[in-house]
Write an enzyme that holds these catalytic residues in place. Sequence first.
Site, PDB file in Angstrom:
ATOM      1  N   GLU A 124    -114.909 -81.710 -17.652  1.00  0.00           N
ATOM      2  CA  GLU A 124    -115.272 -82.917 -16.897  1.00  0.00           C
ATOM      3  C   GLU A 124    -115.517 -84.083 -17.848  1.00  0.00           C
ATOM      4  OE1 GLU A 124    -119.223 -80.640 -17.411  1.00  0.00           O
ATOM      5  OE2 GLU A 124    -117.105 -80.155 -17.153  1.00  0.00           O
ATOM      6  N   ASP A 177    -118.699 -88.359 -19.576  1.00  0.00           N
ATOM      7  CA  ASP A 177    -118.965 -87.023 -19.048  1.00  0.00           C
ATOM      8  C   ASP A 177    -119.596 -87.171 -17.666  1.00  0.00           C
ATOM      9  OD1 ASP A 177    -119.198 -84.011 -20.018  1.00  0.00           O
ATOM     10  OD2 ASP A 177    -121.003 -84.487 -18.868  1.00  0.00           O
ATOM     11  N   ILE A 178    -119.025 -86.488 -16.663  1.00  0.00           N
ATOM     12  CA  ILE A 178    -119.544 -86.593 -15.297  1.00  0.00           C
ATOM     13  C   ILE A 178    -120.915 -85.914 -15.218  1.00  0.00           C
ATOM     14  CG2 ILE A 178    -119.173 -85.912 -12.886  1.00  0.00           C
ATOM     15  CD1 ILE A 178    -116.169 -86.081 -13.433  1.00  0.00           C
TER      16      ILE A 178
END
Length: 361
Positions: free
Chosen positions: A287, A244-245
């Site tokens: 994301e 996960d960004i």
Amino acid sequence: MKKEEEENSELDFERISVLYANTNVGYFGIAAGVLFFGYMIHELAAPNIAYLWMLIVGITYIPRVMLSIFFAKKIQSREITHHNVKPWESYFFLNSIIPFLCFSSAVFIPFGENEFTALLFYTVIVMALISGSILSYSTSLKVTLLFINVTMLPLIAITFWIQESLFNALGLVLIIAYGLLTSLIPRQNKLLIENIALRIENGHQSLTDPLTKLGNRRRLYLLIENLVPSSLRRKDPFSIVILDIDHFKKFNDKNGHSAGDDLLIKVSNILVECSRDQDLAVRYGGEEFLLVLPSTSLEKATILVERIQDSIKESTPITFRAGIATHNDKMNFEQLLEKADQCLYAAKTSGRNRFVLADTD
């Protein structure tokens, strides 16, 4: 470049698989042709020559039949994939040369006063087999042209070698047919390959995230459907990574959605570049990404994640957090996902640019 090679290898896999599948049916046509012309040799030449010719042709086809069986078994066991299928077209081509030559040797059998009748029957059989070969070998241009050249050119040569008008007339007709076939077949082959490529592309569109070109959830579950039983059967565990960004929403708000899309594409490319050919990278959420790593232990998965961390740090202004888990025989895939997701949550609570490993129990 890697994407283009991947597309070409998938195309090769499809057309070579079709080549072998069609040929299994084509063997019946070859057998019928050999038996029919063997009967003509028996009646118009001599029985012993007929038996010898049929025996030789039958024996020379054995390696190719065995190759087809071997290919089918390896496809079923998934030992042949689009990464290693290409040489199998060459194997097929090489194993076809001798049987084709032995079959065409029938034109040189002495038929005496029945020569024209025999060649006329042989021509009918050859043209029927060529019609079948256009269908059977249609996805391999070089195999199709090999069959046409080996069967027609000796026949054309013999019709002009015999200095009689009927033979020469037959030869002229065969030359016209040969010219038409050799000019039209490459076009037909090109259209067929384009259709296969289009079918693959349509399949990709239904299995691919439109923005990042990574796999989507449907592609993920198609892989898992085969990977889990294969992994258990071979006792060869696989790992998954959920990434996960960090603070992607803030990046989007600050730089705009277009920049956010560009960032997702860049991260996706890095995931593909850092992964192996057999790995699958999936856009799992907005994301959020997921990597499926066949034949990969927790330690090896950790090395990959560290490599991705370094690459993203060098190429982008962002970091990510990740959860890593390895499958075992005590859990199904949904449980594995839950385990990796718990690790991702633990990584999020401990700060930026972190990853957490699941225990192996």
